[in-house]
Each structure stands twice: as C-alpha cells, then as structure tokens.
Design a protein around this motif. Structure first.
Motif, PDB file in Angstrom:
ATOM      1  N   LYS A   1       0.804  -1.226   0.000  1.00 63.38           N
ATOM      2  CA  LYS A   1       0.000   0.000   0.000  1.00 63.38           C
ATOM      3  C   LYS A   1       0.837   1.276   0.000  1.00 63.38           C
ATOM      4  CE  LYS A   1      -4.175  -1.678   2.202  1.00 63.38           C
ATOM      5  NZ  LYS A   1      -4.894  -1.761   3.462  1.00 63.38           N
TER       6      LYS A   1
ATOM      7  N   ARG B   1      -2.572   7.753  11.361  1.00 67.52           N
ATOM      8  CA  ARG B   1      -3.216   7.401  10.085  1.00 67.52           C
ATOM      9  C   ARG B   1      -4.705   7.750  10.130  1.00 67.52           C
ATOM     10  NH1 ARG B   1      -0.495   4.897   6.708  1.00 67.52           N
ATOM     11  NH2 ARG B   1       0.636   3.600   8.189  1.00 67.52           N
TER      12      ARG B   1
ATOM     13  N   SER C   1      -9.576   7.990   3.156  1.00 66.95           N
ATOM     14  CA  SER C   1      -8.823   6.767   3.458  1.00 66.95           C
ATOM     15  C   SER C   1      -7.764   6.440   2.407  1.00 66.95           C
ATOM     16  CB  SER C   1      -9.776   5.591   3.660  1.00 66.95           C
ATOM     17  OG  SER C   1     -10.490   5.385   2.479  1.00 66.95           O
TER      18      SER C   1
ATOM     19  N   GLU D   1      -4.080   5.620   3.647  1.00 64.70           N
ATOM     20  CA  GLU D   1      -3.464   4.308   3.393  1.00 64.70           C
ATOM     21  C   GLU D   1      -2.159   4.437   2.607  1.00 64.70           C
ATOM     22  OE1 GLU D   1      -4.151   1.255   4.519  1.00 64.70           O
ATOM     23  OE2 GLU D   1      -5.595   2.267   5.793  1.00 64.70           O
TER      24      GLU D   1
ATOM     25  N   ASP E   1       1.078  -0.485  10.906  1.00 61.52           N
ATOM     26  CA  ASP E   1       1.069   0.957  10.634  1.00 61.52           C
ATOM     27  C   ASP E   1       2.427   1.619  10.806  1.00 61.52           C
ATOM     28  OD1 ASP E   1      -1.746   1.779   9.916  1.00 61.52           O
ATOM     29  OD2 ASP E   1      -2.109   0.566  11.703  1.00 61.52           O
TER      30      ASP E   1
END
Ligand code: PGA
Length: 255
Positions: free
Chosen positions: A5, A194, A203, A207, A230
């Motif tokens: 991601k 985040r 989002s 992300e 994370d």
C-alpha cells in the motif's frame, strides 16, 4: 508496514554530527551497507555536508535530506536556509518539527506548518515529526497531542501534496535515551496518526501515507517495530551514524 500500500522509508537523522570530510567517509561506509535495500533509504545531514552528500549519493539508491528549513523564500533572516537553496543543491527531503527543534529552538506547531508548506511549495519531500513527552504520556494525552500536532502541521497542505509527506512518530522520551517504545505503543500511535490523516484527506491518502517510528530504533529492535502494520519505516538518529547498524535496520525492512 504494508509495502503493497505504501513506501517503506528508512531515514537517518545525523543531527549535529560529522564535518563534511567525516560525512564523506561515513557515506562511503553507508552506500555498500544499504545497496541491496528494498525500501527507500534517506540520509538527512547537517547543511554543511549536503553538497558532499548529494555528490556522493548521485546514481545510488540513497536519497539526501536536510534537517531543517526556513519558511521565508529569502531576505533578512541571518543564519537561515531556504527551501529553494536546498532544492538548488539537489536535496530531496527535509525534516520539519523534530522535537529537538521544538524543545531548544522555540519551534511551535505553527512554525512547523509554515516550514512544511514552504518546503512542499519548493518541491521537497517532508518528514514531519510529531510525538509526546514523558509527562504527556503519563498524563494520558498522547493521542490527543499527536492528533493536534499532525493537524496543525498539515494545515493547508493539499491531498496532492500529501504524496510528498512522511510523518514520523517520535516519542520524545525515546529519542537518544536507549528507551524504545514497545512495538505495541508505536503501532497504537502510528495508527492514530493514520486515522487523523484519514479524517483530513480520506482513506486513500491515509493508506498511502508513510508513517515512521523514531526513537532509539536500532539493529536489534527494528524488525519487531517494522512488523507492525502501521509502522512504515524509521527515522534513525544514533544508529544512522554507524554503517553496519544502519544497514541492518534497512535490511530489517525487507521482511
Ligand atoms: P535516536 O534519534 O535514534 O538517536 O533516538 C531519533 C531521532 O531523533 O530522529
């Protein structure tokens, strides 16, 4: 970290260490130690070593950053360095809001925001540091404080500019103390950061944003910290001055 991601970034923060000639020697040690990296590698050096660093890192996988930048474009600000000056040297990254700047040089959330915006406007990538003191952690306000620091640092930063923002969570009590946050503590706060990025930008941006942990990260604890979903990298102080240790941290990002 989640390499599918977002980019994993391991960045060294040399602080006020190394003359330009010592920097050349250190970079000669770092380059072979990180050449097989599968993450982005950055070294942030004192202003006086930037020319050397840019020259030496040309054509390698190591990116160069500064440790601070002034928010005005030019003018009567004796002793300061502008974003354009950094860009002209070939510098790619800059750190803003490091706790040592907040603590010793009267940096505030507002000036962190101004520096961040000036750096972005000049085309730099910015590593924005946030983090709580020991007293704040003990008072139970870590999440609120880090949310506030993040929100103010990013005020008027666009979603598009967020592609050039990295956030470093650095608990002040862990910096240079040998006392590392547990991987659970690092995960908890990086996830909270985040979340606030998601509230501000949605989002997809959240992300895609790299969120690092910093504070006594070393060759022995890097893998565990980076295993958290994370925690997308590290901002490394002391250990970034030792090629073998820095190389081992970069290697730990290969899981
Ligand atoms: P440290 O510093 O790794 O020496 O704790 C981290 C930082 O201040 O960025």
């Amino acid at each position: 970290m989640n390499q599918t991601k977002r980019k994993t970034i391991i960045a060294g923060n040399w602080k006020m260490n190394k003359t330009a000639s010592e920097a050349a020697e250190l970079i000669d040690g770092i380059l072979p130690a990180v050449q097989d990296a599968c993450c982005e590698v950055v070294i942030c050096t004192p202003f006086t070593s930037l020319v050397t660093a840019v020259e030496k890192c040309k054509g390698t996988n190591v990116h160069v950053g500064a440790e601070n930048v002034h928010f005005e474009k030019s003018g009567a600000f004796t002793g300061e360095i502008s974003a354009d000056m950094l860009v002209d040297l070939g510098v790619e990254y800059v750190i803003t809001g490091h706790s040592e700047r907040r603590q010793y040089f009267a940096e505030t959330n507002e000036t962190v925001n101004k520096r961040t915006r000036a750096a972005l406007a000049a085309g730099l990538k910015v590593i924005v540091c946030v983090g709580e003191s020991l007293a704040e952690r003990e008072q139970g306000v870590t999440e609120e404080l880090v949310r506030l620091q993040t929100k103010i640092a990013l005020k008027d930063v666009t979603a598009e500019e967020m592609q050039r923002i990295v956030i470093a969570y650095e608990p002040v009590w862990a910096i240079g103390t040998g006392r590392t946050a547990t991987s659970e503590q690092a995960q908890e706060v990086c996830a909270a950061i985040r979340k606030v990025v998601g509230e501000l930008y949605g989002s997809d941006v959240a992300e895609a944003t790299t969120i690092q942990y910093g504070g006594s990260m070393n060759a022995a604890n890097a893998q565990e910290l980076l295993s958290k979903p994370d925690v997308d990298g590290g901002l490394i102080g002391g250990a970034s001055l030792k090629p073998d240790d820095f190389g081992a941290i970069v290697a730990a990002a290969r899981q």
